[in-house]
Scaffold this motif. Structure first.
Motif, short mmCIF file in Angstrom:
data_model
loop_
_atom_site.label_atom_id
_atom_site.label_comp_id
_atom_site.label_asym_id
_atom_site.label_seq_id
_atom_site.Cartn_x
_atom_site.Cartn_y
_atom_site.Cartn_z
N LEU A 122 0.85 -1.18 0.00
CA LEU A 122 0.00 0.00 0.00
C LEU A 122 0.89 1.24 0.00
O LEU A 122 1.89 1.29 0.71
CB LEU A 122 -0.92 0.02 1.22
CG LEU A 122 -1.94 -1.12 1.33
CD1 LEU A 122 -2.78 -0.96 2.59
CD2 LEU A 122 -2.83 -1.17 0.10
N THR A 174 1.03 5.81 -0.80
CA THR A 174 0.39 7.09 -1.13
C THR A 174 1.40 8.09 -1.69
O THR A 174 1.08 9.27 -1.81
CB THR A 174 -0.27 7.70 0.12
OG1 THR A 174 0.74 7.90 1.13
CG2 THR A 174 -1.36 6.80 0.66
N LEU A 216 -1.06 6.81 -8.81
CA LEU A 216 -2.38 6.32 -8.44
C LEU A 216 -2.55 6.27 -6.93
O LEU A 216 -3.61 6.61 -6.40
CB LEU A 216 -2.59 4.92 -9.04
CG LEU A 216 -4.01 4.35 -8.92
CD1 LEU A 216 -5.02 5.31 -9.54
CD2 LEU A 216 -4.10 3.00 -9.60
N GLY A 217 -1.48 5.91 -6.22
CA GLY A 217 -1.54 5.92 -4.76
C GLY A 217 -1.77 7.32 -4.22
O GLY A 217 -2.50 7.52 -3.25
N ILE A 267 -5.73 8.36 -5.12
CA ILE A 267 -6.86 7.75 -4.43
C ILE A 267 -6.50 7.22 -3.04
O ILE A 267 -7.38 6.81 -2.30
CB ILE A 267 -7.49 6.62 -5.28
CG1 ILE A 267 -6.53 5.44 -5.47
CG2 ILE A 267 -7.93 7.14 -6.62
CD1 ILE A 267 -7.14 4.28 -6.21
N HIS A 322 -3.35 2.87 -2.23
CA HIS A 322 -3.63 1.95 -3.33
C HIS A 322 -2.52 0.90 -3.40
O HIS A 322 -1.34 1.20 -3.24
CB HIS A 322 -3.69 2.72 -4.65
CG HIS A 322 -3.93 1.84 -5.83
ND1 HIS A 322 -5.16 1.27 -6.08
CD2 HIS A 322 -3.11 1.42 -6.83
CE1 HIS A 322 -5.08 0.55 -7.18
NE2 HIS A 322 -3.85 0.63 -7.66
N GLU A 352 -4.97 0.68 -16.60
CA GLU A 352 -5.86 -0.19 -15.83
C GLU A 352 -6.83 -0.95 -16.73
O GLU A 352 -7.15 -2.11 -16.47
CB GLU A 352 -6.64 0.66 -14.82
CG GLU A 352 -5.77 1.33 -13.75
CD GLU A 352 -5.05 0.32 -12.88
OE1 GLU A 352 -5.59 -0.07 -11.83
OE2 GLU A 352 -3.94 -0.11 -13.25
N ASP A 394 -11.56 -4.98 -8.19
CA ASP A 394 -10.73 -3.95 -7.57
C ASP A 394 -10.40 -2.82 -8.55
O ASP A 394 -10.45 -1.64 -8.19
CB ASP A 394 -9.42 -4.56 -7.05
CG ASP A 394 -9.65 -5.48 -5.87
OD1 ASP A 394 -10.72 -5.37 -5.24
OD2 ASP A 394 -8.76 -6.29 -5.60
N ALA A 410 -11.28 1.34 -8.66
CA ALA A 410 -10.31 2.42 -8.88
C ALA A 410 -10.75 3.34 -10.01
O ALA A 410 -10.63 4.56 -9.93
CB ALA A 410 -8.94 1.81 -9.20
N SER A 433 -13.39 5.76 -8.85
CA SER A 433 -12.80 6.87 -8.10
C SER A 433 -12.15 7.88 -9.03
O SER A 433 -12.26 9.10 -8.84
CB SER A 433 -11.75 6.34 -7.11
OG SER A 433 -12.34 5.48 -6.16
#
Length: 348
Positions: free
Chosen positions: A59, A61, A93-94, A97, A100, A148, A161, A165, A168
């Motif tokens: 995970l 950010t 992307l982290g 949102i 991630h 994606e 999943d 994403a 979002s």
């Protein structure tokens, strides 16, 4: 500023095709302006050959921009690894949102330096230059969506999943569109503001579409007296009335703008003085007609207009100065009229 002096503040193309990177959703290179902006707030991190930044599934950010060196992204399974060089970014992307799961292992190919951006640094970017950041985010989102969607086709078991994403990201895109509109629009009248007008002109310059234009510079006569006698709410309503007249005369390719205060402009598609003057006369005649109606408090005010043709080789300041010369002459002659300025040199 957190940038080490050794970190370059401009992006040099890594290869002959680098100039097209921003048009390809698979690429992720910052422009020179974006890189300078990001470098002004980012944290510098040194990396060494073989060092792993994160693993697939972690995970995160934090977003990274490569200042020096190269990074390899290994997506595992049947996906092709990707190598990134200076001025390219990853991990966005982290940042967008939050928390991630990383979709690849990130490893330094050789010694180098990265710019790290977390949420707090990114908020500072938005405060410094929201327009540039919104353009970056739109492009970054397009890249993420492209990647994606490819993963969804090749790895069906991750569909749920990834779809979350995308939802979002769509919501973020809609918010960015609203934010971009606010940045370029005048809140009171809904017309373009000065920032929006200059952005529109930059786009025209890039497309070579600054020929065949006329400019009207419009100033409200006696507007201060309206504010003094009737208050600012009535003054705002009068400005909205002026905006409505300009909006009604503006064609699809014309731009109506509130430059500030009680000053407006109208950039119109026109080849001749007569065409430009038809726009100006419509505005004046419409205001005259409204002024004949009983108004207490006032709904509109008289206007003075300076008009000219736009020289394709000139800049906004040149065009503004020419129209302003005519506007000043209209004001000096009592206002409530149109004055024309030829393209002859303006006396100093």
């Amino acid at each position: 500023m957190n940038v080490d002096p050794a970190v370059p503040l401009a992006c040099e193309p890594a290869n002959q095709n680098a100039g097209t990177a921003l048009q390809d959703p698979e690429q992720g290179a910052l422009s020179a302006d974006e890189y300078a902006l990001f470098a002004s707030v980012a944290r510098v991190r040194r990396v060494y050959a073989g060092e792993t930044l994160f693993h697939r599934g972690d995970l995160g950010t934090t977003m990274y921009v490569i200042a020096k060196g190269a990074i390899e992204l290994d997506f595992g399974e049947d996906l092709i690894a990707k190598s990134l060089g200076p001025c390219e970014f990853f991990g966005e992307l982290g940042l967008l949102i939050g928390d991630h799961a990383r979709s690849a292992d990130a490893r330094a190919i050789d010694d180098g330096e990265l710019l790290e951006l977390r949420h707090e640094e990114f908020q500072r970017l938005v405060e410094i230059d929201p327009t540039l950041v919104s353009y970056f985010l739109r492009r970054a989102i397009m890249r993420v969506v492209f990647n994606e969607q490819s993963l969804i086709r090749r790895l069906r078991r991750r569909n749920q999943d990834l779809q979350s994403a995308l939802d979002s990201l769509r919501a973020t895109t809609q918010q960015l569109s609203r934010t971009e509109a606010l940045v370029r629009r005048d809140e009171l009248t809904g017309l373009y503001n000065r920032r929006g007008l200059l952005q529109h002109l930059r786009e025209r310059h890039r497309n070579g579409a600054t020929s065949g234009l006329g400019l009207l510079l419009i100033d409200c006569d006696q507007f201060k007296r309206i504010n003094d006698e009737h208050g600012h709410l009535i003054g705002d309503r009068v400005l909205q009335g002026v905006a409505n007249i300009l909006r009604s005369v503006a064609g699809t390719n014309d731009i109506a703008c509130r430059l500030g205060g009680d000053e407006f402009c109208l950039l119109v598609k026109a080849e001749t003085r007569e065409e430009v003057m038809r726009y100006a006369e419509f505005v004046i005649h419409t205001s005259h007609g409204l002024l004949q109606m009983p108004q207490l408090p006032p709904l509109i005010c008289p206007m003075s207009i300076g008009a000219c043709l736009v020289c394709a080789e000139g800049e906004w300041n040149d065009w503004y100065a020419r129209a302003d010369t005519a506007l000043y002459r209209a004001k000096r002659q009592g206002g409530n009229r149109v004055e024309w300025q030829d393209n002859a040199p303006i006396p100093a």
